[in-house]
Design a protein around this motif. Structure first.
Motif, PDB file in Angstrom:
ATOM      1  N   ASN A  17       0.826  -1.214   0.000  1.00  0.00           N
ATOM      2  CA  ASN A  17       0.000   0.000   0.000  1.00  0.00           C
ATOM      3  C   ASN A  17       0.861   1.265   0.000  1.00  0.00           C
ATOM      4  O   ASN A  17       0.563   2.232  -0.710  1.00  0.00           O
ATOM      5  CB  ASN A  17      -0.924   0.013   1.219  1.00  0.00           C
ATOM      6  N   GLN A  18       1.941   1.223   0.805  1.00  0.00           N
ATOM      7  CA  GLN A  18       2.817   2.394   0.875  1.00  0.00           C
ATOM      8  C   GLN A  18       3.524   2.628  -0.459  1.00  0.00           C
ATOM      9  O   GLN A  18       3.633   3.765  -0.934  1.00  0.00           O
ATOM     10  CB  GLN A  18       3.853   2.205   1.994  1.00  0.00           C
ATOM     11  N   SER A  19       3.997   1.556  -1.067  1.00  0.00           N
ATOM     12  CA  SER A  19       4.662   1.690  -2.365  1.00  0.00           C
ATOM     13  C   SER A  19       3.692   2.228  -3.416  1.00  0.00           C
ATOM     14  O   SER A  19       4.058   3.060  -4.251  1.00  0.00           O
ATOM     15  CB  SER A  19       5.218   0.333  -2.818  1.00  0.00           C
ATOM     16  N   PHE A  20       2.446   1.762  -3.346  1.00  0.00           N
ATOM     17  CA  PHE A  20       1.448   2.234  -4.305  1.00  0.00           C
ATOM     18  C   PHE A  20       1.225   3.733  -4.141  1.00  0.00           C
ATOM     19  O   PHE A  20       1.183   4.481  -5.111  1.00  0.00           O
ATOM     20  CB  PHE A  20       0.136   1.474  -4.108  1.00  0.00           C
ATOM     21  N   ARG A  21       1.076   4.172  -2.887  1.00  0.00           N
ATOM     22  CA  ARG A  21       0.875   5.599  -2.627  1.00  0.00           C
ATOM     23  C   ARG A  21       2.058   6.430  -3.120  1.00  0.00           C
ATOM     24  O   ARG A  21       1.898   7.588  -3.502  1.00  0.00           O
ATOM     25  CB  ARG A  21       0.637   5.836  -1.133  1.00  0.00           C
ATOM     26  N   ASN A  22       3.238   5.827  -3.103  1.00  0.00           N
ATOM     27  CA  ASN A  22       4.448   6.515  -3.575  1.00  0.00           C
ATOM     28  C   ASN A  22       4.604   6.458  -5.093  1.00  0.00           C
ATOM     29  O   ASN A  22       5.583   6.974  -5.646  1.00  0.00           O
ATOM     30  CB  ASN A  22       5.691   5.917  -2.916  1.00  0.00           C
ATOM     31  N   GLY A  23       3.660   5.807  -5.758  1.00  0.00           N
ATOM     32  CA  GLY A  23       3.742   5.703  -7.216  1.00  0.00           C
ATOM     33  C   GLY A  23       4.665   4.613  -7.710  1.00  0.00           C
ATOM     34  O   GLY A  23       4.969   4.551  -8.903  1.00  0.00           O
ATOM     35  N   GLN A  24       5.118   3.738  -6.796  1.00  0.00           N
ATOM     36  CA  GLN A  24       6.022   2.641  -7.172  1.00  0.00           C
ATOM     37  C   GLN A  24       5.180   1.378  -7.401  1.00  0.00           C
ATOM     38  O   GLN A  24       5.116   0.479  -6.560  1.00  0.00           O
ATOM     39  CB  GLN A  24       7.066   2.436  -6.070  1.00  0.00           C
ATOM     40  N   PHE A  25       4.545   1.316  -8.545  1.00  0.00           N
ATOM     41  CA  PHE A  25       3.525   0.299  -8.776  1.00  0.00           C
ATOM     42  C   PHE A  25       4.113  -1.099  -8.953  1.00  0.00           C
ATOM     43  O   PHE A  25       3.538  -2.083  -8.479  1.00  0.00           O
ATOM     44  CB  PHE A  25       2.681   0.697  -9.993  1.00  0.00           C
ATOM     45  N   ALA A  26       5.254  -1.204  -9.620  1.00  0.00           N
ATOM     46  CA  ALA A  26       5.883  -2.519  -9.797  1.00  0.00           C
ATOM     47  C   ALA A  26       6.327  -3.084  -8.454  1.00  0.00           C
ATOM     48  O   ALA A  26       6.150  -4.271  -8.170  1.00  0.00           O
ATOM     49  CB  ALA A  26       7.067  -2.406 -10.751  1.00  0.00           C
ATOM     50  N   GLU A  27       6.885  -2.207  -7.608  1.00  0.00           N
ATOM     51  CA  GLU A  27       7.309  -2.643  -6.275  1.00  0.00           C
ATOM     52  C   GLU A  27       6.104  -3.057  -5.442  1.00  0.00           C
ATOM     53  O   GLU A  27       6.146  -4.071  -4.722  1.00  0.00           O
ATOM     54  CB  GLU A  27       8.052  -1.498  -5.579  1.00  0.00           C
ATOM     55  N   ALA A  28       5.021  -2.296  -5.540  1.00  0.00           N
ATOM     56  CA  ALA A  28       3.806  -2.635  -4.801  1.00  0.00           C
ATOM     57  C   ALA A  28       3.275  -3.998  -5.231  1.00  0.00           C
ATOM     58  O   ALA A  28       2.896  -4.833  -4.394  1.00  0.00           O
ATOM     59  CB  ALA A  28       2.747  -1.564  -5.022  1.00  0.00           C
ATOM     60  N   ALA A  29       3.290  -4.244  -6.541  1.00  0.00           N
ATOM     61  CA  ALA A  29       2.817  -5.534  -7.050  1.00  0.00           C
ATOM     62  C   ALA A  29       3.662  -6.682  -6.508  1.00  0.00           C
ATOM     63  O   ALA A  29       3.144  -7.767  -6.198  1.00  0.00           O
ATOM     64  CB  ALA A  29       2.846  -5.536  -8.581  1.00  0.00           C
ATOM     65  N   THR A  30       4.951  -6.449  -6.351  1.00  0.00           N
ATOM     66  CA  THR A  30       5.836  -7.479  -5.805  1.00  0.00           C
ATOM     67  C   THR A  30       5.464  -7.809  -4.364  1.00  0.00           C
ATOM     68  O   THR A  30       5.427  -8.983  -3.968  1.00  0.00           O
ATOM     69  CB  THR A  30       7.305  -7.009  -5.875  1.00  0.00           C
ATOM     70  N   PHE A  31       5.185  -6.771  -3.571  1.00  0.00           N
ATOM     71  CA  PHE A  31       4.774  -7.006  -2.179  1.00  0.00           C
ATOM     72  C   PHE A  31       3.467  -7.791  -2.115  1.00  0.00           C
ATOM     73  O   PHE A  31       3.321  -8.715  -1.313  1.00  0.00           O
ATOM     74  CB  PHE A  31       4.617  -5.678  -1.437  1.00  0.00           C
ATOM     75  N   TYR A  32       2.504  -7.438  -2.958  1.00  0.00           N
ATOM     76  CA  TYR A  32       1.220  -8.150  -2.954  1.00  0.00           C
ATOM     77  C   TYR A  32       1.407  -9.595  -3.385  1.00  0.00           C
ATOM     78  O   TYR A  32       0.769 -10.511  -2.837  1.00  0.00           O
ATOM     79  CB  TYR A  32       0.211  -7.447  -3.873  1.00  0.00           C
ATOM     80  N   ALA A  58      -4.023  -5.940  -9.063  1.00  0.00           N
ATOM     81  CA  ALA A  58      -4.651  -5.548 -10.329  1.00  0.00           C
ATOM     82  C   ALA A  58      -4.542  -4.043 -10.544  1.00  0.00           C
ATOM     83  O   ALA A  58      -4.318  -3.581 -11.675  1.00  0.00           O
ATOM     84  CB  ALA A  58      -6.119  -5.970 -10.339  1.00  0.00           C
ATOM     85  N   ALA A  59      -4.684  -3.266  -9.457  1.00  0.00           N
ATOM     86  CA  ALA A  59      -4.565  -1.810  -9.565  1.00  0.00           C
ATOM     87  C   ALA A  59      -3.156  -1.424 -10.025  1.00  0.00           C
ATOM     88  O   ALA A  59      -2.987  -0.492 -10.821  1.00  0.00           O
ATOM     89  CB  ALA A  59      -4.884  -1.157  -8.227  1.00  0.00           C
ATOM     90  N   CYS A  60      -2.164  -2.149  -9.540  1.00  0.00           N
ATOM     91  CA  CYS A  60      -0.777  -1.891  -9.974  1.00  0.00           C
ATOM     92  C   CYS A  60      -0.619  -2.173 -11.469  1.00  0.00           C
ATOM     93  O   CYS A  60      -0.012  -1.386 -12.204  1.00  0.00           O
ATOM     94  CB  CYS A  60       0.192  -2.761  -9.177  1.00  0.00           C
ATOM     95  N   HIS A  61      -1.160  -3.319 -11.900  1.00  0.00           N
ATOM     96  CA  HIS A  61      -1.074  -3.674 -13.321  1.00  0.00           C
ATOM     97  C   HIS A  61      -1.762  -2.618 -14.184  1.00  0.00           C
ATOM     98  O   HIS A  61      -1.264  -2.244 -15.252  1.00  0.00           O
ATOM     99  CB  HIS A  61      -1.723  -5.037 -13.572  1.00  0.00           C
ATOM    100  N   LEU A  62      -2.912  -2.132 -13.708  1.00  0.00           N
ATOM    101  CA  LEU A  62      -3.662  -1.133 -14.469  1.00  0.00           C
ATOM    102  C   LEU A  62      -2.851   0.155 -14.599  1.00  0.00           C
ATOM    103  O   LEU A  62      -2.795   0.759 -15.677  1.00  0.00           O
ATOM    104  CB  LEU A  62      -5.001  -0.854 -13.783  1.00  0.00           C
ATOM    105  N   LYS A  63      -2.211   0.558 -13.500  1.00  0.00           N
ATOM    106  CA  LYS A  63      -1.395   1.772 -13.535  1.00  0.00           C
ATOM    107  C   LYS A  63      -0.226   1.631 -14.506  1.00  0.00           C
ATOM    108  O   LYS A  63       0.181   2.606 -15.146  1.00  0.00           O
ATOM    109  CB  LYS A  63      -0.866   2.073 -12.128  1.00  0.00           C
ATOM    110  N   ASP A  64       0.304   0.420 -14.603  1.00  0.00           N
ATOM    111  CA  ASP A  64       1.450   0.175 -15.487  1.00  0.00           C
ATOM    112  C   ASP A  64       1.028  -0.174 -16.915  1.00  0.00           C
ATOM    113  O   ASP A  64       1.874  -0.491 -17.757  1.00  0.00           O
ATOM    114  CB  ASP A  64       2.324  -0.956 -14.913  1.00  0.00           C
ATOM    115  N   GLY A  65      -0.275  -0.150 -17.186  1.00  0.00           N
ATOM    116  CA  GLY A  65      -0.756  -0.437 -18.531  1.00  0.00           C
ATOM    117  C   GLY A  65      -0.800  -1.899 -18.892  1.00  0.00           C
ATOM    118  O   GLY A  65      -0.960  -2.254 -20.065  1.00  0.00           O
ATOM    119  N   ASN A  66      -0.664  -2.766 -17.885  1.00  0.00           N
ATOM    120  CA  ASN A  66      -0.701  -4.208 -18.117  1.00  0.00           C
ATOM    121  C   ASN A  66      -2.141  -4.691 -17.937  1.00  0.00           C
ATOM    122  O   ASN A  66      -2.505  -5.279 -16.918  1.00  0.00           O
ATOM    123  CB  ASN A  66       0.244  -4.914 -17.130  1.00  0.00           C
TER     124      ASN A  66
END
Length: 309
Positions: A17-32, A58-66
């Motif tokens: 969640n923290q990584s997502f808030r920081n805009g680090q979507f790939a890192e957030a996806a790794t934590f999930y 899924a939200a991370c993937h969406l942000k990254d265009g995946n």
């Protein structure tokens, strides 16, 4: 970088969640993903927690265009907890990005069954309606996949869920919507709403549309379950040339009664005034499917069609 946390599901989810808030979507996806592996390794049976993790990833993937992986994760989340608002909206967005408009329409429509006040779902449904009309023609509704019927038990207010990792929340919900949708009206409330609606109707007959709006609004504060109250107030907004308000009220009316002919007609009029001719034409088509011989609708269809050509 997110701080190092114990390899617990809760800790990994918080880090994601923290990584997502920081805009680090790939890192957030790794934590999930790590949190999901921990759950599976422990044999943990918590479908709600697992569903949230899939939805967050899924939200991370969406942000990254995946979009492909976003759809897969949302589908996994919904298999665990059916009719979740967040995975429905995220999957709809992914389908829309991939121009899979029928599937996106179904997900937006399903989300609105769960919570009819989600602005992003209303807007998405309107976009998909226009896109489908353009691509499939007047018979587009007949070419849609089946839309699931959401049970009453799943129709809950999603704004009570944790807000992390999403921006779909309708930030500008009106006081009326918050107050009336948070409780089931009593028999006394329903009767009071009926009396106020009738008072509004009498004011309309006298041509006092501003006062009528006040009566209809007061009626809705007691009970917002009457489709006609919204469509009647929409008529007043039309007369006063408050076209956007008319569109909103007709949309609310149609959520309550999908065959409210007056709501379709008045929204078509409002869209025409706003020069949104495609949406107006779509509403007229919907109306004429219900009442093929509706004269005013046929006339309005001709007028709108001239603007489209």
């Amino acid at each position: 970088m997110a701080p190092k946390l114990a390899n617990s599901v809760e800790g990994l989810r918080a880090a994601g969640n923290q990584s997502f808030r920081n805009g680090q979507f790939a890192e957030a996806a790794t934590f999930y993903s790590r949190a999901l592996r921990v759950m599976q390794a422990q044999g943990s049976s918590d479908p709600e927690e697992e569903s949230v993790l899939y939805s967050n990833r899924a939200a991370c993937h969406l942000k990254d265009g995946n979009c492909g992986d976003c759809i897969k994760d949302c589908t996994s989340a919904l298999a665990l907890v059916p009719f979740g608002i967040k995975p429905l909206l995220r999957r709809a967005s992914a389908y829309e990005a991939l121009e899979k408009y029928p599937q996106a329409y179904v997900d937006y429509k399903t989300a609105l069954q769960v919570d009819g006040s989600v602005t992003s779902a209303v807007e998405g449904l309107n976009r998909m309606t226009r896109a489908l009309m353009d691509s499939l023609g007047p018979e587009w509704r007949l070419k849609l996949p089946s839309i699931p019927l959401v049970p009453v038990s799943a129709q809950k207010r999603w704004n009570s869920l944790p807000p992390e990792n999403h921006k779909e929340t309708a930030k500008s919900k009106s006081k009326e919507t918050r107050s009336t949708k948070s409780k089931v009206p009593s028999a006394e409330d329903v009767e009071r709403a009926r009396v106020l609606k009738e008072e509004g109707n009498e004011l309309v007959k006298k041509g006092n549309h501003k006062k009528a709006i006040e009566k209809y609004s007061e009626s809705l504060s007691f009970s917002n379950l009457e489709s006609a109250t919204y469509s009647n107030r929409a008529l007043c907004y039309l007369v006063l040339k408050q076209y956007k308000e008319a569109v909103k009220d007709c949309t609310e009316a149609l959520k309550l009664d999908g065959k409210n002919v007056k709501a379709f007609y008045r929204r078509a009029q409002a869209y025409k005034a706003l020069k949104d001719y495609k949406s107006s034409f779509a509403d007229i088509n919907s109306l004429l499917q219900i009442e093929p011989r509706n004269g005013p609708a046929q006339k309005l269809q001709q007028e709108v069609n001239q603007n489209l050509n």
